[in-house]
Design an enzyme around this catalytic site. Structure first.
Site, PDB file in Angstrom:
ATOM      1  N   ALA A  18     -70.616  90.461  51.775  1.00  0.00           N
ATOM      2  CA  ALA A  18     -69.797  91.337  52.280  1.00  0.00           C
ATOM      3  C   ALA A  18     -70.362  92.481  52.982  1.00  0.00           C
ATOM      4  O   ALA A  18     -71.521  93.072  52.635  1.00  0.00           O
ATOM      5  CB  ALA A  18     -68.541  92.083  51.330  1.00  0.00           C
ATOM      6  N   GLY A  20     -69.536  96.585  54.651  1.00  0.00           N
ATOM      7  CA  GLY A  20     -68.743  97.479  54.478  1.00  0.00           C
ATOM      8  C   GLY A  20     -69.101  98.967  55.196  1.00  0.00           C
ATOM      9  O   GLY A  20     -70.142  98.562  55.866  1.00  0.00           O
ATOM     10  N   GLY A  21     -68.410  99.802  55.297  1.00  0.00           N
ATOM     11  CA  GLY A  21     -68.524 101.062  56.162  1.00  0.00           C
ATOM     12  C   GLY A  21     -69.876 101.901  55.354  1.00  0.00           C
ATOM     13  O   GLY A  21     -70.561 102.478  56.049  1.00  0.00           O
ATOM     14  N   MET A  22     -70.081 101.776  54.030  1.00  0.00           N
ATOM     15  CA  MET A  22     -71.308 102.169  53.536  1.00  0.00           C
ATOM     16  C   MET A  22     -72.483 101.394  53.413  1.00  0.00           C
ATOM     17  O   MET A  22     -73.706 101.769  53.157  1.00  0.00           O
ATOM     18  CB  MET A  22     -70.905 102.880  52.225  1.00  0.00           C
ATOM     19  CG  MET A  22     -69.810 103.905  52.141  1.00  0.00           C
ATOM     20  SD  MET A  22     -69.285 104.632  50.575  1.00  0.00           S
ATOM     21  CE  MET A  22     -68.127 105.501  50.832  1.00  0.00           C
ATOM     22  N   GLY A  23     -72.059 100.052  53.417  1.00  0.00           N
ATOM     23  CA  GLY A  23     -73.655  99.120  53.320  1.00  0.00           C
ATOM     24  C   GLY A  23     -73.168  97.853  53.099  1.00  0.00           C
ATOM     25  O   GLY A  23     -71.880  97.244  53.066  1.00  0.00           O
ATOM     26  N   VAL A  25     -73.413  94.231  50.767  1.00  0.00           N
ATOM     27  CA  VAL A  25     -73.410  93.718  49.377  1.00  0.00           C
ATOM     28  C   VAL A  25     -74.019  92.259  49.677  1.00  0.00           C
ATOM     29  O   VAL A  25     -73.506  91.405  50.244  1.00  0.00           O
ATOM     30  CB  VAL A  25     -72.023  93.671  48.706  1.00  0.00           C
ATOM     31  CG1 VAL A  25     -72.074  93.056  47.548  1.00  0.00           C
ATOM     32  CG2 VAL A  25     -71.371  94.912  48.776  1.00  0.00           C
ATOM     33  N   LYS A  40     -76.070  96.114  46.255  1.00  0.00           N
ATOM     34  CA  LYS A  40     -75.590  96.974  47.232  1.00  0.00           C
ATOM     35  C   LYS A  40     -76.496  97.672  48.106  1.00  0.00           C
ATOM     36  O   LYS A  40     -76.979  98.664  47.480  1.00  0.00           O
ATOM     37  CB  LYS A  40     -74.032  97.783  46.859  1.00  0.00           C
ATOM     38  CG  LYS A  40     -73.352  98.388  48.003  1.00  0.00           C
ATOM     39  CD  LYS A  40     -72.458  99.151  47.373  1.00  0.00           C
ATOM     40  CE  LYS A  40     -71.425  99.885  48.589  1.00  0.00           C
ATOM     41  NZ  LYS A  40     -70.826  98.512  49.227  1.00  0.00           N
ATOM     42  N   ASP A 141     -62.797 107.292  46.509  1.00  0.00           N
ATOM     43  CA  ASP A 141     -62.485 106.591  47.583  1.00  0.00           C
ATOM     44  C   ASP A 141     -61.859 105.243  47.224  1.00  0.00           C
ATOM     45  O   ASP A 141     -62.049 104.361  47.521  1.00  0.00           O
ATOM     46  CB  ASP A 141     -63.893 106.232  48.176  1.00  0.00           C
ATOM     47  CG  ASP A 141     -63.618 105.565  49.486  1.00  0.00           C
ATOM     48  OD1 ASP A 141     -62.833 105.881  50.137  1.00  0.00           O
ATOM     49  OD2 ASP A 141     -64.824 104.711  49.888  1.00  0.00           O
TER      50      ASP A 141
END
Length: 532
Positions: A18, A20-23, A25, A40, A141
């Site tokens: 996956a 995402g905005g932060m990193g 996976v 992650k 979050d």
């Protein structure tokens, strides 16, 4: 990132799962323990945007990973390892691998989920939060993409600690003056850049449950700023307007979760669970047709047909290693010579604790001091200066490590003890009462914290300057708490003269000067509306 790359000499990265905005996976493999893992990787630009220097970021990363690893619950993927490379540009969390789909994949405006399905998800999230808030860890979050439904219907809450590591809960101002953050699920106190507490997670849970039942996000607008403005000022649409079959009591709960003031929301997540309980299937009941969601979708109601409950509320905790009756107190302390062996044990405990603190092993550092409190109290007396100093240092370490629930009763007890030995307005009693107030603020007890801090400030003003270090910190804490509670005008009244004083005494580049300036900039944005 090429496949089969290895990190830390033991984790093979096999395939991406996956983004995402932060990193990103990745599906990985732990070659030492012979098990699959999820890895992650935090995006390098997330680190570059951090307000801290790289070394400070590393410390925060490790600290938050350790705190997150304390959450023992089947709904939290366990954190196995935290890996940072030498450049500080490649940051990894190694976690339990979960086979499932994010909650966001099931939310569609044209296909409403069954009420029992949505409630079962929210109730499982509540059980997870009950364990996290006991640590205490605030998620910061919570949103549908961070909630995963496993194949057996178990709900997993992802990314505990990631927001804290990156400080994404704190609304920063960009060069254009726009706040940034996960704006669709931000509580009003997050939008204001105020103090985060367990009630912040309750607001986000209200957003998620409203979206599950209503099929759309709580607030929407053409800009992020307007969405955040609505979170602070706009009333949410009652669910029964969108979907009449939603039970009235469930609509009331969601509206309660979405109240603007943190302290106006439910008292804790256990209360939320109890109010969700009537809408959950009883043990042993078979699901009605269509009651568990679309065909092929995991059934989150199953765990309640064979139920488990959230962690019980913790009772009042007595500070470990003390036998003081707070109503009567101990006899007046009599100075006792410290035996050489005990003095050596105390010195060794301090040295060992300091070494552990260098490695940011807060829980163990506090435990090391705690081991000598009881034997020292037996020999020297429960309120001897050395025993009180040991307890005060232990409580300070607990506070530093984020264990506010353990630190709070100890600081309260210490404040009473110092009031008896040194006087109620003495420096030690004041310091402990201030620390207790800060613990209360971190635990969401803002009203009690404000009362205590204001009372302390009045005392400090009678014995010292309004520009003393103690007074300045109290003024800052009061202003920030007021801002988090939506009292922008009152916060401005406190923070504006404080900023003027700080600039004169310490300069505008001082860390506290910049912190207060940022708060004043948020007030000027007017997110609380024209009447704030």
């Amino acid at each position: 990132m090429p496949q089969q790359q290895s990190i830390a000499g033991r984790y093979d990265l096999l395939e991406p799962l996956a983004n995402g905005g932060m990193g990103d996976v990745w599906r990985g493999y732990d070659t030492v323990l012979d098990r699959p893992v999820a890895v992650k990787r935090i995006r390098p630009q997330a680190v570059a945007d951090s307000p801290q220097l790289a070394e400070e970021f590393v410390k925060r990363f490790r600290r938050e990973a350790r705190i997150t690893a304390r959450i023992q619950h089947p709904g939290v993927p366990q954190v196995y390892d935290a890996v940072l490379d030498d450049s500080y540009e490649r940051l990894f969390l190694v976690m339990e691998l979960v086979d499932g789909m994010p909650l966001s994949a099931y939310i569609r405006p044209d296909r409403m989920l069954p009420v029992s399905w949505a409630v079962a998800v929210a109730a499982q999230v509540a059980t997870v939060l009950s364990h996290a808030h006991e640590v205490p860890v605030v998620h910061r979050d919570l949103k549908p993409s961070n909630v995963l439904v496993a194949r057996d219907g178990t709900v997993k809450v992802l990314d505990f600690g990631i927001a804290a590591i990156l400080r994404t809960d704190v609304t920063k101002l960009t060069a254009t003056g726009s706040p940034v953050g996960t704006y669709q699920y931000m509580a009003p106190e997050q939008v204001r850049g105020g103090r985060i507490s367990p009630q912040t997670d309750l607001y986000a849970l209200g957003c998620v449950l409203h979206e599950l039942l209503g099929g759309r996000v709580l607030f929407s607008a053409d800009s992020e700023y307007m969405v955040m403005y609505q979170h602070v000022n706009a009333a949410p649409t009652p669910l029964r307007v969108l979907r009449p079959e939603v039970p009235k009591a469930l609509e009331d709960l969601v509206l309660h979760l979405l109240l603007k003031s943190p302290e106006a929301r439910p008292a804790d997540v256990q209360e939320v669970y109890e109010r969700l309980r009537p809408f959950l299937p009883p043990p042993g009941e078979s699901p009605a047709p269509g009651d568990t969601g679309p065909a092929g979708v995991p059934d989150p109601t199953g765990i309640f047909r064979d139920p488990y409950a959230p962690r019980a509320r913790a009772g009042a905790r007595r500070a470990a290693g003390t036998t003081i009756d707070p109503r009567t107190g101990p006899p007046a302390p009599v100075p006792v010579p410290v035996p050489a062996q005990l003095r050596e044990e105390i010195d060794e405990a301090y040295a060992h604790s300091e070494a552990l603190l260098e490695e940011e092993r807060f829980a163990q550092a506090a435990e090391v001091l705690g081991e000598v409190v009881e034997p020292a109290a037996r020999v020297l007396g429960a309120e001897s200066k050395k025993v009180l100093a040991l307890r005060k240092n232990r409580a300070a370490i607990q506070l530093l490590g984020g264990d506010y629930r353990a630190a709070l009763p100890e600081f309260d007890a210490l404040a009473d003890a110092y009031a008896r030995t040194d006087g109620p307005t003495g420096a030690s009693a004041r310091a402990c009462r201030a620390q207790a107030a800060r613990c209360r603020a971190e635990l969401g007890q803002a009203t009690d914290a404000l009362i205590a801090l204001r009372g302390l400030l009045e005392v400090v003003r009678t014995v010292d300057s309004d520009l003393s270090e103690e007074a300045v910190e109290l003024r800052r804490d009061i202003g920030m708490l007021l801002l988090a509670q939506g009292q922008a005008a009152e916060a401005d009244r406190i923070l504006r003269p404080l900023h003027d004083d700080l600039c004169v005494v310490f300069g505008p580049g001082d860390e506290m000067s910049e912190e207060v300036a940022e708060a004043l900039a948020l007030i000027r944005l007017g997110l609380d509306g024209p009447d704030a």
